[in-house]
Scaffold this motif. Structure first.
Motif, PDB file in Angstrom:
ATOM      1  N   ALA A  19      -9.203  11.468  -7.184  1.00 33.10           N
ATOM      2  CA  ALA A  19      -9.772  11.124  -8.475  1.00 33.10           C
ATOM      3  C   ALA A  19      -9.088   9.754  -8.484  1.00 33.10           C
ATOM      4  O   ALA A  19      -7.879   9.588  -8.783  1.00 33.10           O
ATOM      5  CB  ALA A  19      -9.281  12.121  -9.584  1.00 33.10           C
ATOM      6  N   LEU A  20      -9.862   8.803  -8.718  1.00 37.64           N
ATOM      7  CA  LEU A  20      -9.510   7.441  -8.605  1.00 37.64           C
ATOM      8  C   LEU A  20     -10.101   6.595  -9.965  1.00 37.64           C
ATOM      9  O   LEU A  20      -9.420   5.598 -10.431  1.00 37.64           O
ATOM     10  CB  LEU A  20      -9.631   6.745  -7.412  1.00 37.64           C
ATOM     11  CG  LEU A  20      -8.965   5.360  -7.266  1.00 37.64           C
ATOM     12  CD1 LEU A  20      -7.617   5.663  -7.016  1.00 37.64           C
ATOM     13  CD2 LEU A  20      -9.575   4.682  -5.796  1.00 37.64           C
ATOM     14  N   ALA A  21     -11.125   6.959 -10.471  1.00 40.10           N
ATOM     15  CA  ALA A  21     -11.754   6.219 -11.559  1.00 40.10           C
ATOM     16  C   ALA A  21     -10.718   6.482 -12.962  1.00 40.10           C
ATOM     17  O   ALA A  21     -10.717   5.404 -13.585  1.00 40.10           O
ATOM     18  CB  ALA A  21     -13.094   6.809 -12.243  1.00 40.10           C
ATOM     19  N   GLY A  22      -9.964   7.301 -13.271  1.00 43.13           N
ATOM     20  CA  GLY A  22      -9.187   7.587 -14.430  1.00 43.13           C
ATOM     21  C   GLY A  22      -7.792   7.007 -14.039  1.00 43.13           C
ATOM     22  O   GLY A  22      -6.989   6.899 -14.817  1.00 43.13           O
ATOM     23  N   GLU A  23      -7.600   6.630 -12.939  1.00 39.03           N
ATOM     24  CA  GLU A  23      -6.342   5.943 -12.285  1.00 39.03           C
ATOM     25  C   GLU A  23      -5.966   4.831 -13.140  1.00 39.03           C
ATOM     26  O   GLU A  23      -6.726   3.664 -12.857  1.00 39.03           O
ATOM     27  CB  GLU A  23      -6.301   5.982 -11.080  1.00 39.03           C
ATOM     28  CG  GLU A  23      -4.811   5.237 -10.279  1.00 39.03           C
ATOM     29  CD  GLU A  23      -3.645   6.315 -10.870  1.00 39.03           C
ATOM     30  OE1 GLU A  23      -2.569   5.870 -11.098  1.00 39.03           O
ATOM     31  OE2 GLU A  23      -3.788   7.695 -10.516  1.00 39.03           O
ATOM     32  N   ARG A  24      -4.755   4.493 -13.625  1.00 39.88           N
ATOM     33  CA  ARG A  24      -4.422   3.309 -14.178  1.00 39.88           C
ATOM     34  C   ARG A  24      -4.147   2.189 -13.273  1.00 39.88           C
ATOM     35  O   ARG A  24      -4.507   1.002 -13.631  1.00 39.88           O
ATOM     36  CB  ARG A  24      -3.233   3.430 -15.031  1.00 39.88           C
ATOM     37  CG  ARG A  24      -3.670   4.133 -16.481  1.00 39.88           C
ATOM     38  CD  ARG A  24      -2.468   3.852 -17.304  1.00 39.88           C
ATOM     39  NE  ARG A  24      -1.626   5.239 -17.209  1.00 39.88           N
ATOM     40  CZ  ARG A  24      -0.822   5.342 -18.047  1.00 39.88           C
ATOM     41  NH1 ARG A  24      -0.398   4.937 -19.087  1.00 39.88           N
ATOM     42  NH2 ARG A  24      -0.120   6.948 -18.124  1.00 39.88           N
ATOM     43  N   ASP A  25      -3.572   2.677 -12.015  1.00 42.17           N
ATOM     44  CA  ASP A  25      -3.226   1.381 -11.054  1.00 42.17           C
ATOM     45  C   ASP A  25      -4.026   1.901  -9.924  1.00 42.17           C
ATOM     46  O   ASP A  25      -3.196   2.242  -8.917  1.00 42.17           O
ATOM     47  CB  ASP A  25      -1.697   1.541 -10.997  1.00 42.17           C
ATOM     48  CG  ASP A  25      -1.260   0.211  -9.916  1.00 42.17           C
ATOM     49  OD1 ASP A  25      -1.967  -0.625  -9.470  1.00 42.17           O
ATOM     50  OD2 ASP A  25       0.070   0.139  -9.860  1.00 42.17           O
ATOM     51  N   ARG A  26      -5.155   1.606  -9.819  1.00 45.36           N
ATOM     52  CA  ARG A  26      -6.185   2.084  -8.551  1.00 45.36           C
ATOM     53  C   ARG A  26      -5.316   1.330  -7.341  1.00 45.36           C
ATOM     54  O   ARG A  26      -5.509   1.764  -6.169  1.00 45.36           O
ATOM     55  CB  ARG A  26      -7.416   1.633  -8.640  1.00 45.36           C
ATOM     56  CG  ARG A  26      -8.275   2.663  -9.710  1.00 45.36           C
ATOM     57  CD  ARG A  26      -9.481   2.490  -9.682  1.00 45.36           C
ATOM     58  NE  ARG A  26     -10.029   1.140 -10.038  1.00 45.36           N
ATOM     59  CZ  ARG A  26     -10.393   0.657 -11.216  1.00 45.36           C
ATOM     60  NH1 ARG A  26      -9.895   1.390 -12.283  1.00 45.36           N
ATOM     61  NH2 ARG A  26     -10.769  -0.555 -11.524  1.00 45.36           N
ATOM     62  N   ARG A  27      -5.056   0.171  -7.606  1.00 49.25           N
ATOM     63  CA  ARG A  27      -4.644  -0.846  -6.270  1.00 49.25           C
ATOM     64  C   ARG A  27      -3.670  -0.026  -5.411  1.00 49.25           C
ATOM     65  O   ARG A  27      -2.990   0.071  -4.433  1.00 49.25           O
ATOM     66  CB  ARG A  27      -4.482  -2.276  -6.506  1.00 49.25           C
ATOM     67  CG  ARG A  27      -5.435  -2.854  -6.832  1.00 49.25           C
ATOM     68  CD  ARG A  27      -5.411  -4.431  -6.902  1.00 49.25           C
ATOM     69  NE  ARG A  27      -6.754  -5.160  -7.270  1.00 49.25           N
ATOM     70  CZ  ARG A  27      -7.433  -5.553  -6.167  1.00 49.25           C
ATOM     71  NH1 ARG A  27      -7.227  -5.465  -5.225  1.00 49.25           N
ATOM     72  NH2 ARG A  27      -8.436  -6.311  -6.800  1.00 49.25           N
ATOM     73  N   TYR A  68      -9.144  -1.724   1.369  1.00 48.89           N
ATOM     74  CA  TYR A  68      -8.036  -0.804   1.775  1.00 48.89           C
ATOM     75  C   TYR A  68      -8.538   0.402   2.715  1.00 48.89           C
ATOM     76  O   TYR A  68      -8.029   0.830   3.209  1.00 48.89           O
ATOM     77  CB  TYR A  68      -7.506  -0.138   0.447  1.00 48.89           C
ATOM     78  CG  TYR A  68      -6.873  -1.183  -0.426  1.00 48.89           C
ATOM     79  CD1 TYR A  68      -5.487  -1.540  -0.305  1.00 48.89           C
ATOM     80  CD2 TYR A  68      -7.742  -1.751  -1.647  1.00 48.89           C
ATOM     81  CE1 TYR A  68      -5.238  -2.519  -1.308  1.00 48.89           C
ATOM     82  CE2 TYR A  68      -7.096  -2.718  -2.299  1.00 48.89           C
ATOM     83  CZ  TYR A  68      -5.811  -2.968  -2.187  1.00 48.89           C
ATOM     84  OH  TYR A  68      -5.199  -3.864  -3.111  1.00 48.89           O
ATOM     85  N   ILE A  69      -9.729   0.786   2.421  1.00 44.42           N
ATOM     86  CA  ILE A  69     -10.460   2.059   3.546  1.00 44.42           C
ATOM     87  C   ILE A  69     -11.563   1.195   4.219  1.00 44.42           C
ATOM     88  O   ILE A  69     -12.550   0.787   3.465  1.00 44.42           O
ATOM     89  CB  ILE A  69     -10.845   2.908   2.645  1.00 44.42           C
ATOM     90  CG1 ILE A  69      -9.898   3.397   1.645  1.00 44.42           C
ATOM     91  CG2 ILE A  69     -11.358   4.060   3.426  1.00 44.42           C
ATOM     92  CD1 ILE A  69     -10.192   4.361   0.233  1.00 44.42           C
ATOM     93  N   PRO A  70     -11.773   1.445   5.396  1.00 45.25           N
ATOM     94  CA  PRO A  70     -12.764   1.093   5.977  1.00 45.25           C
ATOM     95  C   PRO A  70     -14.040   1.634   5.592  1.00 45.25           C
ATOM     96  O   PRO A  70     -14.031   2.949   5.515  1.00 45.25           O
ATOM     97  CB  PRO A  70     -12.352   1.354   7.755  1.00 45.25           C
ATOM     98  CG  PRO A  70     -11.178   1.462   7.795  1.00 45.25           C
ATOM     99  CD  PRO A  70     -10.765   1.894   6.292  1.00 45.25           C
ATOM    100  N   VAL A  71     -15.251   0.816   5.661  1.00 47.02           N
ATOM    101  CA  VAL A  71     -16.160   1.133   4.942  1.00 47.02           C
ATOM    102  C   VAL A  71     -17.062   2.456   5.566  1.00 47.02           C
ATOM    103  O   VAL A  71     -17.611   3.427   4.937  1.00 47.02           O
ATOM    104  CB  VAL A  71     -17.301  -0.043   4.764  1.00 47.02           C
ATOM    105  CG1 VAL A  71     -17.906  -0.320   6.088  1.00 47.02           C
ATOM    106  CG2 VAL A  71     -18.395   0.460   3.669  1.00 47.02           C
TER     107      VAL A  71
END
Length: 114
Positions: free
Chosen positions: A12-20, A64-67
């Protein structure tokens, strides 16, 4: 988490404040054969993401992640229970549509349309 003998991870990353920050952790610990599906829409948020927002989240993750090991999903999915009316059917489908269209926009940008 990446020590688990699992091939796919759904984060779950969309709601994450610091995605980076999260993406840096994923880059550091992901094993070469592990695929990561990042959340690009937040089902709990009534606001519908635009395809361009989704595209930008995918492109950010590509740093950050290979496509070839990157996929998209929704944060935590949509509730399957008939008594949960927190997200309307129309909103759910609009968010899914944004994820599909935004992922396609990112694919075009990174050269996957050949």
């Amino acid at each position: 988490m990446f020590e688990l003998k699992a091939g796919n991870f759904y984060i779950a990353l969309a709601g994450e404040r610091d995605r980076r920050h999260v993406l840096k952790i994923i880059r550091k610990y992901r094993k070469p054969d592990q695929r990561v599906f990042i959340g690009v829409t937040a089902p709990a948020d009534p606001r519908i993401e635009t395809p361009e927002e989704v595209r930008d989240r995918v492109l950010e993750a590509c740093d950050y992640i290979p496509v070839e090991y990157l996929g998209t999903t929704d944060d935590c999915g949509f509730s399957p229970f008939s008594d949960d009316t927190s997200t309307s059917r129309d909103t759910a489908f609009a968010k899914i549509r944004a994820r599909v269209l935004g992922t396609a926009l990112a694919e075009k940008r990174i050269g996957g349309d050949s």
